[in-house]
Scaffold this active site. Structure first.
Site, short mmCIF file in Angstrom:
data_model
loop_
_atom_site.label_atom_id
_atom_site.label_comp_id
_atom_site.label_asym_id
_atom_site.label_seq_id
_atom_site.Cartn_x
_atom_site.Cartn_y
_atom_site.Cartn_z
N ALA A 1 0.86 -1.18 0.00
CA ALA A 1 0.00 0.00 0.00
C ALA A 1 0.90 1.23 0.00
O ALA A 1 2.06 1.17 0.44
CB ALA A 1 -0.90 -0.02 1.23
N GLY B 1 0.50 -4.94 0.85
CA GLY B 1 -0.68 -5.05 -0.01
C GLY B 1 -0.40 -5.81 -1.30
O GLY B 1 -1.32 -6.40 -1.89
N GLU C 1 -0.75 -9.33 -0.37
CA GLU C 1 -2.19 -9.56 -0.15
C GLU C 1 -2.95 -9.64 -1.48
O GLU C 1 -3.90 -10.41 -1.63
CB GLU C 1 -2.76 -8.45 0.73
CG GLU C 1 -2.22 -8.54 2.16
CD GLU C 1 -2.48 -7.28 2.96
OE1 GLU C 1 -2.05 -6.18 2.54
OE2 GLU C 1 -3.14 -7.37 4.01
N GLU D 1 4.25 -4.85 7.43
CA GLU D 1 3.47 -3.75 8.00
C GLU D 1 3.79 -3.42 9.45
O GLU D 1 3.76 -2.25 9.84
CB GLU D 1 1.96 -4.04 7.89
CG GLU D 1 1.40 -3.95 6.49
CD GLU D 1 1.46 -5.26 5.73
OE1 GLU D 1 2.21 -6.16 6.14
OE2 GLU D 1 0.75 -5.39 4.72
N1 COA Z 1 4.59 3.09 -0.84
C1 COA Z 1 4.97 4.22 -1.44
N2 COA Z 1 6.11 4.33 -2.15
C2 COA Z 1 6.86 3.23 -2.27
C3 COA Z 1 6.52 2.01 -1.66
C4 COA Z 1 5.31 1.97 -0.93
N3 COA Z 1 4.89 0.83 -0.35
N4 COA Z 1 7.49 1.11 -1.94
C5 COA Z 1 8.38 1.74 -2.69
N5 COA Z 1 8.02 3.03 -2.88
C6 COA Z 1 8.72 4.07 -3.65
C7 COA Z 1 9.93 4.57 -2.90
O1 COA Z 1 9.57 5.53 -1.94
C8 COA Z 1 10.74 5.13 -4.04
O2 COA Z 1 10.21 6.37 -4.38
P1 COA Z 1 11.20 7.62 -4.72
O3 COA Z 1 12.01 7.16 -5.90
O4 COA Z 1 10.28 8.76 -5.05
O5 COA Z 1 12.03 7.83 -3.50
C9 COA Z 1 10.47 4.18 -5.17
O6 COA Z 1 9.24 3.52 -4.83
C10 COA Z 1 11.53 3.11 -5.35
O7 COA Z 1 11.70 2.45 -4.11
P2 COA Z 1 13.11 2.26 -3.39
O8 COA Z 1 12.86 2.08 -1.92
O9 COA Z 1 14.05 3.37 -3.79
O10 COA Z 1 13.61 0.89 -4.06
P3 COA Z 1 14.63 -0.15 -3.45
O11 COA Z 1 14.92 -1.10 -4.54
O12 COA Z 1 15.77 0.55 -2.80
O13 COA Z 1 13.83 -0.90 -2.28
C11 COA Z 1 11.95 -2.04 -1.32
C12 COA Z 1 12.76 -1.72 -2.58
C13 COA Z 1 10.70 -2.82 -1.77
C14 COA Z 1 12.77 -2.90 -0.36
C15 COA Z 1 11.53 -0.73 -0.62
O14 COA Z 1 10.97 0.14 -1.59
C16 COA Z 1 10.52 -0.90 0.47
O15 COA Z 1 10.87 -1.36 1.54
N6 COA Z 1 9.25 -0.52 0.22
C17 COA Z 1 8.20 -0.54 1.19
C18 COA Z 1 7.75 -1.95 1.45
C19 COA Z 1 6.66 -1.95 2.51
O16 COA Z 1 6.89 -1.70 3.67
N7 COA Z 1 5.44 -2.29 2.09
C20 COA Z 1 4.32 -2.41 2.96
C21 COA Z 1 3.51 -1.21 2.93
S1 COA Z 1 2.09 -1.39 4.02
#
Ligand code: COA
Length: 258
Positions: A64, A109, A112, A132
């Site tokens: 999400a 999400g 999910e 989460e």
């Molecule tokens: N919501 C909003 N934005 C998200 C996102 C999310 N769940 N997951 C990734 N993004 C965005 C990042 O903020 C980034 O945006 P930016 O370029 O404007 O800064 C872009 O997507 C790329 O992500 P980034 O974190 O730079 O990629 P990465 O390869 O270094 O890391 C992940 C990948 C998946 C490990 C990392 O993005 C992450 O931990 N995301 C969140 C996962 C999460 O907690 N999901 C559950 C949400 S309830």
């Protein structure tokens, strides 16, 4: 108007591609609304027999939208959760199967969403997780319910309490993914499975899909009674006559979904 969900169709199979790669296909209200519209659209296409959901870029969906959730109060959080639940339930309510082709990150999400599909094919690069609790929330689009039903309560507890990410092989081992493919073979493999499903009796598949979803919630005796009624109803369909006649005539069945 551009949509965050691209819809394509190949024969009797539609593919929905989440298309917000710069944000790893994070599920915002807009993305969820576009997904809902796409599901409604493919559900209305009578010829379709299967669908695939996948993601553009390196993610299936990384969860999400955290940036949007940061601003939410309790009431907005309730609405957002209800939106995710209703969109994902609409996937389960489709009459035909939906395969999640998980090409990369399927977190929160995203995991999910994959769980709301009928089954999961994973790229060897896929990563699954429910992170989460690290954000101070719980999975809110069905993860606390569908994950334990898929992988068992103890494994779901571990994944949800730790938030740890697992790779495709572990997802396969715990029964979260049905099969793992090389990244370049993932979509073709999902399409092949979907195309094969499309050759089967569509009414029978719709009935099996509904029964599995409903029956899993019920005591076995009650669920088996549902199956007996549904099995009997198959014998009133043209598909049953065609399927069995085709077998005896040693030819492929041509099902009409009637
Ligand atoms: N919501 C909003 N934005 C998200 C996102 C999310 N769940 N997951 C990734 N993004 C965005 C990042 O903020 C980034 O945006 P930016 O370029 O404007 O800064 C872009 O997507 C790329 O992500 P980034 O974190 O730079 O990629 P990465 O390869 O270094 O890391 C992940 C990948 C998946 C490990 C990392 O993005 C992450 O931990 N995301 C969140 C996962 C999460 O907690 N999901 C559950 C949400 S309830």
């Amino acid at each position: 108007m551009t949509s965050f969900v691209e819809i394509t169709q190949d024969g009797l199979v539609s593919t929905l591609t989440l298309n917000r790669p710069d944000k790893l296909n994070a599920l915002s209200t807009e993305v969820l609304n576009d997904l809902r519209s796409a599901i409604t659209m493919i559900g209305a296409k009578e010829e379709l027999r299967a669908a695939i959901i996948t993601g553009a870029g390196k993610a299936f969906a990384a969860g999400a939208d955290i940036a949007a959730m940061t601003e939410m109060n309790e009431w907005e959080g309730r609405d957002f959760g209800a939106l995710g639940h209703s969109v994902f339930a609409s996937i389960e309510k489709l009459r035909f199967p939906v395969i999640a082709a998980v090409n990369g990150f399927a977190l929160g999400g995203g995991c999910e969403l994959a769980l709301a599909c009928d089954f999961i094919y994973a790229s060897s690069k896929a990563k699954f997780g429910q992170p989460e609790v690290g954000l101070g929330i719980i999975p809110g689009f069905g993860g606390t319910q569908r994950l334990p039903r898929r992988v068992g309560p103890a494994m779901a507890r571990e994944l949800i309490y730790t938030g740890r990410m697992i790779g495709a092989d572990e997802a396969l081992r715990i029964g979260l993914a049905n099969a793992v493919f090389a990244p370049e073979e993932l979509l073709a493999s999902a399409q092949k499975a979907a195309a094969h499903i499309a050759t089967q009796g569509p009414l029978a598949i719709a009935t099996a899909k509904r029964l599995i979803a409903r029956g899993i919630e019920k005591p076995l005796l009650e669920a088996n009674a549902l199956e007996q009624d549904a099995f009997a109803a198959c014998f009133g369909t043209e598909d049953q006559a065609e399927g069995m006649t085709a077998f005896l005539e040693k030819r492929d069945a041509v099902f009409k979904g009637r």
